[in-house]
Design a protein around this motif. Structure first.
Motif, PDB file in Angstrom:
ATOM      1  N   SER A  65      16.797  14.154  15.804  1.00  0.00           N
ATOM      2  CA  SER A  65      16.739  14.819  14.494  1.00  0.00           C
ATOM      3  C   SER A  65      18.036  14.568  13.767  1.00  0.00           C
ATOM      4  CB  SER A  65      16.576  16.331  14.648  1.00  0.00           C
ATOM      5  OG  SER A  65      15.389  16.623  15.320  1.00  0.00           O
ATOM      6  N   TYR A  66      17.953  14.514  12.459  1.00  0.00           N
ATOM      7  CA  TYR A  66      19.145  14.529  11.609  1.00  0.00           C
ATOM      8  C   TYR A  66      19.104  15.838  10.844  1.00  0.00           C
ATOM      9  CZ  TYR A  66      19.920   9.576  12.529  1.00  0.00           C
ATOM     10  OH  TYR A  66      20.165   8.375  13.130  1.00  0.00           O
ATOM     11  N   ALA A  67      20.045  16.714  11.105  1.00  0.00           N
ATOM     12  CA  ALA A  67      20.038  18.059  10.529  1.00  0.00           C
ATOM     13  C   ALA A  67      18.657  18.683  10.758  1.00  0.00           C
ATOM     14  CB  ALA A  67      20.430  18.026   9.058  1.00  0.00           C
ATOM     15  N   GLU A  68      17.982  19.076   9.701  1.00  0.00           N
ATOM     16  CA  GLU A  68      16.678  19.727   9.837  1.00  0.00           C
ATOM     17  C   GLU A  68      15.563  18.712  10.094  1.00  0.00           C
ATOM     18  OE1 GLU A  68      16.505  23.615   8.890  1.00  0.00           O
ATOM     19  OE2 GLU A  68      18.165  22.719  10.013  1.00  0.00           O
ATOM     20  N   LYS A  69      15.851  17.444   9.777  1.00  0.00           N
ATOM     21  CA  LYS A  69      14.772  16.470   9.770  1.00  0.00           C
ATOM     22  C   LYS A  69      14.501  15.882  11.152  1.00  0.00           C
ATOM     23  CE  LYS A  69      13.360  12.165   7.626  1.00  0.00           C
ATOM     24  NZ  LYS A  69      11.984  12.573   7.369  1.00  0.00           N
ATOM     25  N   VAL A  70      13.280  16.132  11.644  1.00  0.00           N
ATOM     26  CA  VAL A  70      12.880  15.560  12.933  1.00  0.00           C
ATOM     27  C   VAL A  70      12.424  14.125  12.688  1.00  0.00           C
ATOM     28  CG1 VAL A  70      11.280  15.749  14.865  1.00  0.00           C
ATOM     29  CG2 VAL A  70      12.148  17.813  13.741  1.00  0.00           C
ATOM     30  N   VAL A  71      13.148  13.188  13.289  1.00  0.00           N
ATOM     31  CA  VAL A  71      12.790  11.775  13.069  1.00  0.00           C
ATOM     32  C   VAL A  71      11.911  11.264  14.213  1.00  0.00           C
ATOM     33  CG1 VAL A  71      13.687   9.443  12.780  1.00  0.00           C
ATOM     34  CG2 VAL A  71      14.857  11.359  11.704  1.00  0.00           C
ATOM     35  N   LEU A  72      12.283  11.588  15.454  1.00  0.00           N
ATOM     36  CA  LEU A  72      11.430  11.258  16.604  1.00  0.00           C
ATOM     37  C   LEU A  72      11.079  12.554  17.302  1.00  0.00           C
ATOM     38  CD1 LEU A  72      13.058   8.071  18.169  1.00  0.00           C
ATOM     39  CD2 LEU A  72      11.153   8.233  16.555  1.00  0.00           C
ATOM     40  N   GLY A 117       4.523   0.889  12.286  1.00  0.00           N
ATOM     41  CA  GLY A 117       4.569   2.125  11.516  1.00  0.00           C
ATOM     42  C   GLY A 117       5.047   1.880  10.098  1.00  0.00           C
ATOM     43  N   PRO A 118       4.684   2.792   9.194  1.00  0.00           N
ATOM     44  CA  PRO A 118       5.095   2.639   7.796  1.00  0.00           C
ATOM     45  C   PRO A 118       6.584   2.917   7.616  1.00  0.00           C
ATOM     46  CG  PRO A 118       3.898   4.706   8.095  1.00  0.00           C
ATOM     47  CD  PRO A 118       3.878   4.001   9.413  1.00  0.00           C
ATOM     48  N   ASN A 119       7.081   2.711   6.426  1.00  0.00           N
ATOM     49  CA  ASN A 119       8.483   2.992   6.105  1.00  0.00           C
ATOM     50  C   ASN A 119       8.828   4.414   6.516  1.00  0.00           C
ATOM     51  OD1 ASN A 119       8.082   1.160   3.078  1.00  0.00           O
ATOM     52  ND2 ASN A 119       9.317   0.541   4.809  1.00  0.00           N
ATOM     53  N   GLY A 120       9.954   4.558   7.187  1.00  0.00           N
ATOM     54  CA  GLY A 120      10.435   5.893   7.517  1.00  0.00           C
ATOM     55  C   GLY A 120       9.783   6.517   8.739  1.00  0.00           C
ATOM     56  N   ALA A 121       8.912   5.767   9.438  1.00  0.00           N
ATOM     57  CA  ALA A 121       8.205   6.331  10.590  1.00  0.00           C
ATOM     58  C   ALA A 121       9.154   6.644  11.742  1.00  0.00           C
ATOM     59  CB  ALA A 121       7.118   5.367  11.061  1.00  0.00           C
ATOM     60  N   GLY A 122      10.243   5.895  11.837  1.00  0.00           N
ATOM     61  CA  GLY A 122      11.185   6.097  12.943  1.00  0.00           C
ATOM     62  C   GLY A 122      11.344   4.867  13.831  1.00  0.00           C
ATOM     63  N   LYS A 123      10.908   3.721  13.352  1.00  0.00           N
ATOM     64  CA  LYS A 123      10.950   2.493  14.159  1.00  0.00           C
ATOM     65  C   LYS A 123      12.389   2.074  14.471  1.00  0.00           C
ATOM     66  CE  LYS A 123       8.719   0.054  11.083  1.00  0.00           C
ATOM     67  NZ  LYS A 123       8.557   1.084  10.040  1.00  0.00           N
ATOM     68  N   THR A 124      13.187   1.958  13.418  1.00  0.00           N
ATOM     69  CA  THR A 124      14.568   1.518  13.617  1.00  0.00           C
ATOM     70  C   THR A 124      15.327   2.535  14.463  1.00  0.00           C
ATOM     71  OG1 THR A 124      14.569   0.264  11.560  1.00  0.00           O
ATOM     72  CG2 THR A 124      16.723   0.927  12.409  1.00  0.00           C
ATOM     73  N   THR A 125      15.045   3.800  14.230  1.00  0.00           N
ATOM     74  CA  THR A 125      15.687   4.853  15.027  1.00  0.00           C
ATOM     75  C   THR A 125      15.375   4.645  16.508  1.00  0.00           C
ATOM     76  OG1 THR A 125      15.451   6.351  13.149  1.00  0.00           O
ATOM     77  CG2 THR A 125      15.880   7.361  15.301  1.00  0.00           C
ATOM     78  N   THR A 126      14.125   4.355  16.819  1.00  0.00           N
ATOM     79  CA  THR A 126      13.734   4.128  18.213  1.00  0.00           C
ATOM     80  C   THR A 126      14.494   2.942  18.804  1.00  0.00           C
ATOM     81  OG1 THR A 126      11.533   4.936  17.664  1.00  0.00           O
ATOM     82  CG2 THR A 126      11.752   3.753  19.745  1.00  0.00           C
ATOM     83  N   GLY A 177      18.653  -6.969  14.377  1.00  0.00           N
ATOM     84  CA  GLY A 177      18.411  -5.816  13.521  1.00  0.00           C
ATOM     85  C   GLY A 177      17.501  -6.126  12.349  1.00  0.00           C
ATOM     86  N   GLN A 178      17.146  -5.061  11.661  1.00  0.00           N
ATOM     87  CA  GLN A 178      16.276  -5.198  10.492  1.00  0.00           C
ATOM     88  C   GLN A 178      16.982  -5.996   9.393  1.00  0.00           C
ATOM     89  OE1 GLN A 178      14.837  -1.391   9.274  1.00  0.00           O
ATOM     90  NE2 GLN A 178      13.392  -2.216   7.803  1.00  0.00           N
ATOM     91  N   PHE A 179      18.288  -5.841   9.321  1.00  0.00           N
ATOM     92  CA  PHE A 179      19.049  -6.571   8.306  1.00  0.00           C
ATOM     93  C   PHE A 179      19.978  -7.529   9.027  1.00  0.00           C
ATOM     94  CE2 PHE A 179      18.089  -2.266   6.787  1.00  0.00           C
ATOM     95  CZ  PHE A 179      17.078  -2.639   5.916  1.00  0.00           C
ATOM     96  N   ASP A 209      13.802  -5.893  15.314  1.00  0.00           N
ATOM     97  CA  ASP A 209      13.412  -4.898  14.316  1.00  0.00           C
ATOM     98  C   ASP A 209      12.919  -5.612  13.059  1.00  0.00           C
ATOM     99  OD1 ASP A 209      12.995  -2.508  13.073  1.00  0.00           O
ATOM    100  OD2 ASP A 209      15.100  -1.911  12.945  1.00  0.00           O
ATOM    101  N   GLU A 210      11.616  -5.555  12.863  1.00  0.00           N
ATOM    102  CA  GLU A 210      10.962  -6.224  11.732  1.00  0.00           C
ATOM    103  C   GLU A 210      11.422  -7.675  11.583  1.00  0.00           C
ATOM    104  OE1 GLU A 210      10.279  -4.125   8.176  1.00  0.00           O
ATOM    105  OE2 GLU A 210      10.339  -2.156   9.116  1.00  0.00           O
ATOM    106  N   PRO A 211      11.115  -8.494  12.586  1.00  0.00           N
ATOM    107  CA  PRO A 211      11.633  -9.865  12.594  1.00  0.00           C
ATOM    108  C   PRO A 211      11.122 -10.737  11.449  1.00  0.00           C
ATOM    109  CG  PRO A 211      10.029  -9.572  14.349  1.00  0.00           C
ATOM    110  CD  PRO A 211      10.316  -8.214  13.798  1.00  0.00           C
TER     111      PRO A 211
END
Ligand SMILES: Nc1ncnc2c1ncn2[C@@H]1O[C@H](COP(=O)(O)OP(=O)(O)OP(=O)(O)O)[C@@H](O)[C@H]1O
Ligand SMILES: [Mg+2]
Length: 331
Positions: free
Chosen positions: A22-29, A46-55, A92-94, A169-171
């Motif tokens: 989680s980041y602050a209140e936001k549960v990411v995984l 997963g769509p944008n913001g799903a938590g892929k890069t975090t994983t 990485g993604q970038f 990550d998103e090759p």
């Protein structure tokens, strides 16, 4: 002899249980489990913001997690992060490519960071540049490269240390179809060499093409997991599409075919009928049309694809950001 913990043999791929972040209140995984047998390809979709890069970042020891455990190449993520790092490569993604350096210099820099001696580094760079079709541009600055060339160089840099497990990550995001296919071939080549691949993607076709198993991540939860075929079987989505020359024939056909289940599109003069696409099912439709003297212009069979799965499971189909909005497309 390899040390083992407990009675089970160490798993050399990737396993994770109950990963949370989680980041602050936001549960990411929100507690995710992952199993990737050695030498296989696992796609996290997963769509944008799903938590892929975090994983990816958690499994690659780049960021911490709040709960759960994982083993990578037989090493405990929390207890042996250095051993984990030594077994993996991350693209990485970038892209991590330095535009001011040439392709060769970028790889040599990696070789240096991996503590390869000069001769070994040069040998490895030559081999990788050749393998990725970059030998001809080895002396050119990476800033002059296309997105596809950058991606390949980025992956080549990841391979310098011969990792057993590679996170991608998103090759292929932002690549044209040809570059995407060439990247797929590179990935298949790695798998043939026994490398374990964990990739994230927003492209269902990519997961379908490459992955042994696919997990669909949505809002920090894995909402489905299985082979592409297993996922496709979970949802109905197959249909027959009939196209007509005029609306009268279309109306007549809509009446004869089971009304409740037929969807019509007046603009394209077509009808869609749920179907498994089998020959008896097609024959039944054609018999009805023929028996009523209805002329259909074209018939196509659509079997469910991962797009249908994605839509059904996440309730909000695949919507990759337009290329111009994606940071890597700008560079
Ligand atoms: N450092 C951070 N601080 C706060 N929130 C973050 C941080 N990193 C990620 N997030 C949030 O976590 C969520 C998941 O992000 P993540 O980058 O893992 O998604 P993703 O699936 O990789 O998306 P994309 O397809 O856009 O790359 C997003 O809502 C993001 O805003
Ligand atoms: Mg991401």
């Amino acid at each position: 002899m390899a040390a083992t913990t407990g009675s089970t043999a160490p798993v050399k791929g990737i396993t994770a249980q109950g990963l949370r972040k989680s980041y602050a209140e936001k549960v990411v995984l929100d507690g995710i489990d992952i199993q990737v047998p050695e030498g296989t390809v696992y796609a996290l979709l997963g769509p944008n913001g799903a938590g892929k890069t975090t994983t990816v970042h958690i499994l690659a020891t780049l960021i911490s997690h709040d709960a759960g455990e994982a083993r990578i190449a037989g090493h405990d993520l929390d207890q042996e992060p250095d051993a984990v790092r030594a077994s993996i490569g991350v693209t990485g993604q970038f892209a991590a490519v330095d535009g001011l350096l040439t392709a060769e210099e970028n790889i040599l820099l990696m070789a240096d960071l991996q503590h390869l001696d000069k001769a070994e580094g040069e040998r490895r760079a030559a081999e990788l540049l050749e393998r990725f079709d970059l030998a001809e541009v080895a002396k050119k600055h990476a800033s002059t490269f296309s997105g596809g060339m950058r991606r390949k160089l980025d992956l080549a840099m990841t391979l310098v240390g011969k990792p057993q497990i590679i996170f991608l990550d998103e090759p292929t995001t932002g690549l044209d179809p040809r570059s995407r296919r060439s990247m797929w071939d590179v990935i298949r080549g790695l798998v043939a060499d026994g490398v374990t691949i964990f990739l994230t993607t927003q492209y269902l076709e990519e997961a379908d093409q490459l992955a042994d198993r696919i997990a669909v991540l949505d809002y920090g939860k894995i909402v489905a997991e299985g082979t592409a075929d297993e996922l496709k079987r979970r949802i109905p989505g197959g249909h027959i599409r009939l196209r007509f020359n005029d609306i009268q024939h279309m109306d007549a056909a809509a009446q004869r075919l089971a009304l409740s289940t037929v969807t019509r599109d007046d603009e394209s003069l077509s009808l869609q009928i749920p179907s498994d696409g089998s020959i008896p099912a097609l024959r039944a439709v054609l018999d009805i049309l023929e028996g009523s003297g209805i002329h259909a212009e074209a018939l196509t069979v659509q079997t469910p694809d991962l797009d249908d799965v994605f839509l059904a499971l996440t309730g909000h189909g695949r919507k990759p950001a337009p290329a111009e909005d994606r940071p890597e497309a700008k560079r």
